[in-house]
Design an enzyme around this catalytic site. Structure first.
Site, PDB file in Angstrom:
ATOM      1  CB  ALA A  78      43.009  44.695  41.437  1.00  0.00           C
ATOM      2  NE  ARG A 125      27.121  34.515  46.504  1.00  0.00           N
ATOM      3  CZ  ARG A 125      25.895  34.868  46.148  1.00  0.00           C
ATOM      4  NH1 ARG A 125      25.674  36.010  45.529  1.00  0.00           N
ATOM      5  NH2 ARG A 125      24.870  34.080  46.423  1.00  0.00           N
ATOM      6  NE  ARG A 166      33.108  37.261  34.518  1.00  0.00           N
ATOM      7  CZ  ARG A 166      32.305  37.885  35.378  1.00  0.00           C
ATOM      8  NH1 ARG A 166      31.503  37.190  36.163  1.00  0.00           N
ATOM      9  NH2 ARG A 166      32.321  39.191  35.494  1.00  0.00           N
ATOM     10  CE  LYS A 187      47.435  47.259  37.010  1.00  0.00           C
ATOM     11  NZ  LYS A 187      46.665  47.367  38.277  1.00  0.00           N
ATOM     12  CB  CYS A 221      29.657  44.423  39.872  1.00  0.00           C
ATOM     13  SG  CYS A 221      29.981  42.858  39.052  1.00  0.00           S
ATOM     14  CD  GLU A 234      28.771  49.282  42.286  1.00  0.00           C
ATOM     15  OE1 GLU A 234      28.815  48.058  42.028  1.00  0.00           O
ATOM     16  OE2 GLU A 234      29.351  50.146  41.584  1.00  0.00           O
ATOM     17  CD  GLU A 290      30.911  42.993  35.587  1.00  0.00           C
ATOM     18  OE1 GLU A 290      30.158  43.884  36.045  1.00  0.00           O
ATOM     19  OE2 GLU A 290      31.668  42.319  36.284  1.00  0.00           O
TER      20      GLU A 290
END
Length: 501
Positions: free
Chosen positions: A194, A296, A177, A192, A302, A399, A268
């Site tokens: 994760a 999912r 993306r 870079k 997010c 969250e 994002e």
């Protein structure tokens, strides 16, 4: 197929996937060890065992990658749009060809069930196809000035070398993306990934090498610690763009760093998506959509539904039906065919989820199903439904990033809009109603960047993905996605007809 045959086939998938993926850094077209030779472990969250050891990039490796990207920038920007398009399309074809490899790697290092991993291969690859088509559609404009004394000509140029810091939850899609629109626009890139899920990114960069993307255009620098590696890159004037997907606090810190060097950013960030169900909704569809968008990726997304607001007249029925649906699911290793819900990505993340549920329970909340960590190997947490919550409870407002559905009843549109907008986040939302008038009304009132209406799915390569408020800046995907990697240049010409007037 017998169980022994299934085991053999599964092990073959695993062996072939791990054999394909490199374990080194990729800088200026060459695979190489990290400076100092350090490595870090990549774990399988379903077992806690080590999958692989990957090169651990040092600060000097980051600068080497930026040097490679900077030196390749002019030639890549000058490449014909059709050439860039065809190379990106070739990467799409190769990823699809290697779907078994990519799906298996994602399940092994991230935990999602294999069926979901195949879904991410399709989704992630689609960004390559979409932006291969956008590469040849970068346009400017020509128009007279209002006064008539000038002709205004605009053209678009690539921003320049771009650094991408991607999260662990969608290892392929987060890379494609970002990289696909950058390459389409004519920007060189540094990825870079994760530290929890670098294998998928390394495999994707190998694809870029295989299809012939020139040296220096795509570089990958996995590392166990991001800040020592990315800090010097962000401070270097050769870097012109940073795109980050991750938590809001980290994104805010990166934006401050970028401000010192006036580096253009796309962010994002966190989400706390409301899922709203009105009394006139189709309850069967609403329950299935809630199941889909909550679970999912085990809820580790997010844009996953984070807080459920259900009209008081149907709140009890909705809660019971969702809990029943959750109880039917099988939790286990994502490589097992019968698994519906895989492990949480790490023990630390699982502990965070468990602590939030335990706190809500201590404050009087009722857990209808789930709510307890699994014993044994692996980082498992069951699908959980929680009711009897206040709208201000931490489990509702924060969250969760896990398979937990907190449900709060409401009475009126104004009340639920207030609940939804009283949040620093504004990434996504979901609305279920039988009234198109209500849907349009709330679409104009809810402070989110994306809204799913009578649906649990909104992500698509052809649509702009992004949020408002503390959920981020910029958009990824859609026609809008490539604009993040383009600068507009204006040329002012004297009126060519001035002598005739």
């Amino acid at each position: 197929m017998s169980s022994s045959q299934a085991d053999t086939a599964r092990q073959t998938l695993i062996d072939e996937a791990l054999a394909y993926v490199p374990r080194q850094l990729f800088i200026n077209g060459a695979w190489r060890d990290a400076a100092g030779g350090k490595t870090f472990d990549v774990l399988n969250p379903a077992t806690g065992e080590v999958l692989a050891q990957v090169a651990d990039a040092a600060p000097e490796d980051g600068i080497a990658a930026l040097t490679a990207a900077s030196e390749a920038q002019d030639e890549w920007a000058a490449a014909a749009p059709r050439k860039r398009s065809e190379l990106i399309r070739a990467a799409f074809d190769r990823v699809v060809e290697l779907k078994d490899v990519f799906a298996t790697l994602m399940t092994l290092e991230m935990g999602k069930p294999l069926t979901e991993a195949y879904g991410e291969v399709t989704y992630g690859a689609e960004f390559l196809r979409w932006f291969s088509e956008e590469a040849v559609r970068i346009n400017g404009r020509y128009t007279p000035s209002p006064e008539g004394n000038l002709r205004i000509l605009t053209l678009k140029r690539p921003v320049g070398p771009a650094l991408f810091i991607t999260p662990w939850n969608f290892p392929l899609a987060m890379a494609t993306r970002k990289i696909a629109p950058a390459l389409a626009a004519g920007c060189t890139t540094i990825l870079k990934p994760a530290h929890l899920t670098p294998l998928t990114s390394l495999a994707f960069v190998k694809v870029c090498e295989e299809v012939g993307i020139p040296a220096g255009v795509v570089n990958v620098i996995p590392a166990s610690q991001a800040r020592p590696l990315t800090g010097p890159i962000i401070q270097d004037r050769r870097l012109r763009k940073l795109s980050f997907t991750g938590s809001t606090p980290v994104g805010m810190a990166l934006m401050k760093e970028c401000a010192d060097n006036v580096v253009r950013t796309s962010m994002e960030l966190g989400g706390s998506a409301p899922f709203i169900v009105f009394e006139d909704a189709d309850l069967d569809k609403a329950v299935e959509a809630a199941h889909a968008t909550k679970l999912r990726n085990m809820g580790e997304a997010c844009n996953a539904a984070n807080r459920f607001y259900v009209h008081s007249s149907i709140a009890d029925e909705f809660s019971q039906r969702l809990a029943t649906r959750f109880k039917e699911l099988t939790v286990g290793d994502g490589m097992e065919e019968e698994t519906d819900i895989g492990p949480i990505v790490s023990d630390e993340q699982r502990d965070s989820i468990a602590e939030m549920v335990d706190k809500a329970r201590s404050e009087g909340a009722e857990v209808l199903t789930g709510g307890e960590k699994s014993d044994g190997a692996g980082f498992f947490y069951p699908p959980t439904v929680v009711t009897n919550l206040k709208a201000t409870a931490e489990l509702v407002t924060d969250e969760i990033f896990g398979p937990v559905a907190p449900i709060v009843p409401f009475e009126t549109e104004d009340e639920v809009v207030g609940y939804c907008n009283d949040s620093m986040f504004g990434l996504a939302g979901y609305l279920h109603t039988g009234s198109i008038d209500r849907a349009l009304r709330l679409a104009e009132r809810l402070e989110v960047g994306m809204l799913g209406i009578n649906s649990g799915t909104i992500s698509n390569a052809a649509a702009p993905f992004g949020g408002v408020k503390h959920s981020g800046v910029g958009r990824e995907g859609g026609f809008e996605g490539i604009e993040e990697y383009l600068e507009v240049m204006y040329l002012g010409f004297e009126d060519p007809f001035a002598s005739e007037k």
